[in-house]
Write a protein that holds these residues in place. Structure first.
Motif, mmCIF file in Angstrom:
data_model
loop_
_atom_site.group_PDB
_atom_site.id
_atom_site.type_symbol
_atom_site.label_atom_id
_atom_site.label_comp_id
_atom_site.label_asym_id
_atom_site.label_seq_id
_atom_site.Cartn_x
_atom_site.Cartn_y
_atom_site.Cartn_z
ATOM 1 N N LYS A 90 0.835 -1.206 0.000
ATOM 2 C CA LYS A 90 0.000 0.000 0.000
ATOM 3 C C LYS A 90 0.867 1.253 0.000
ATOM 4 C CE LYS A 90 -1.923 1.404 3.686
ATOM 5 N NZ LYS A 90 -2.631 1.448 4.946
ATOM 6 N N ALA A 115 -5.676 -1.652 0.662
ATOM 7 C CA ALA A 115 -6.143 -1.195 1.970
ATOM 8 C C ALA A 115 -7.409 -1.935 2.391
ATOM 9 C CB ALA A 115 -6.379 0.315 1.954
ATOM 10 N N ALA A 116 -8.333 -2.124 1.446
ATOM 11 C CA ALA A 116 -9.570 -2.845 1.755
ATOM 12 C C ALA A 116 -9.273 -4.296 2.137
ATOM 13 C CB ALA A 116 -10.526 -2.787 0.563
ATOM 14 N N GLU A 146 -6.520 -5.425 3.446
ATOM 15 C CA GLU A 146 -5.869 -5.412 4.762
ATOM 16 C C GLU A 146 -6.891 -5.340 5.876
ATOM 17 O OE1 GLU A 146 -3.135 -2.135 4.633
ATOM 18 O OE2 GLU A 146 -1.630 -3.273 3.506
ATOM 19 N N ARG A 147 -8.009 -4.672 5.617
ATOM 20 C CA ARG A 147 -9.078 -4.553 6.608
ATOM 21 C C ARG A 147 -10.039 -5.746 6.537
ATOM 22 N NH1 ARG A 147 -9.491 0.315 4.202
ATOM 23 N NH2 ARG A 147 -11.567 -0.192 3.451
ATOM 24 N N GLY A 148 -9.785 -6.650 5.608
ATOM 25 C CA GLY A 148 -10.666 -7.797 5.456
ATOM 26 C C GLY A 148 -11.886 -7.504 4.622
ATOM 27 N N GLY A 149 -11.853 -6.394 3.877
ATOM 28 C CA GLY A 149 -13.026 -5.988 3.133
ATOM 29 C C GLY A 149 -12.931 -6.155 1.643
#
Length: 106
Positions: free
Chosen positions: A59, A96-97, A99-102
């Protein structure tokens, strides 16, 4: 270029030919981050005390490559700088998404 043309050109770059040429952006950015980390630690030994070799993640690389394009935009105009900026932003957002699990890396 119109905004739709910029976004479509960026989509083609990050989802098509460049991925075939260089592998997934995430993997390529991880490799770049490792190389940058090694370089920075060698060039600036004081960083070795505070920065791990793998400190610059995918990222970070995508975001900093976007900043490179911003610097180029500040000093001149080329359509591909805007296309690349959009592509780097899309990659950074997806990373980033994830990494957040999204999100996943399609």
């Amino acid at each position: 270029m119109k905004r739709a043309e910029i976004l479509e050109a960026a989509r083609i770059c990050v989802c098509g030919e460049r991925q075939q040429d260089y592998g997934t952006p995430e993997n390529n950015f991880e490799t770049i981050g490792l190389l940058w980390g090694v370089y920075l630690r060698a060039a600036h030994p004081e960083l070795a005390k505070v920065m791990a070799i793998n400190h610059i993640n995918a990222k970070d690389v995508a975001t900093m490559m976007g900043l490179l394009k911003v610097a180029r935009i500040a000093t001149g105009y080329k359509d591909d700088n805007f296309v690349d900026l959009a592509g780097y932003a899309a990659c950074a957002g997806e990373i980033a998404a994830a990494e957040r699990g999204g999100g996943d890396h399609d």
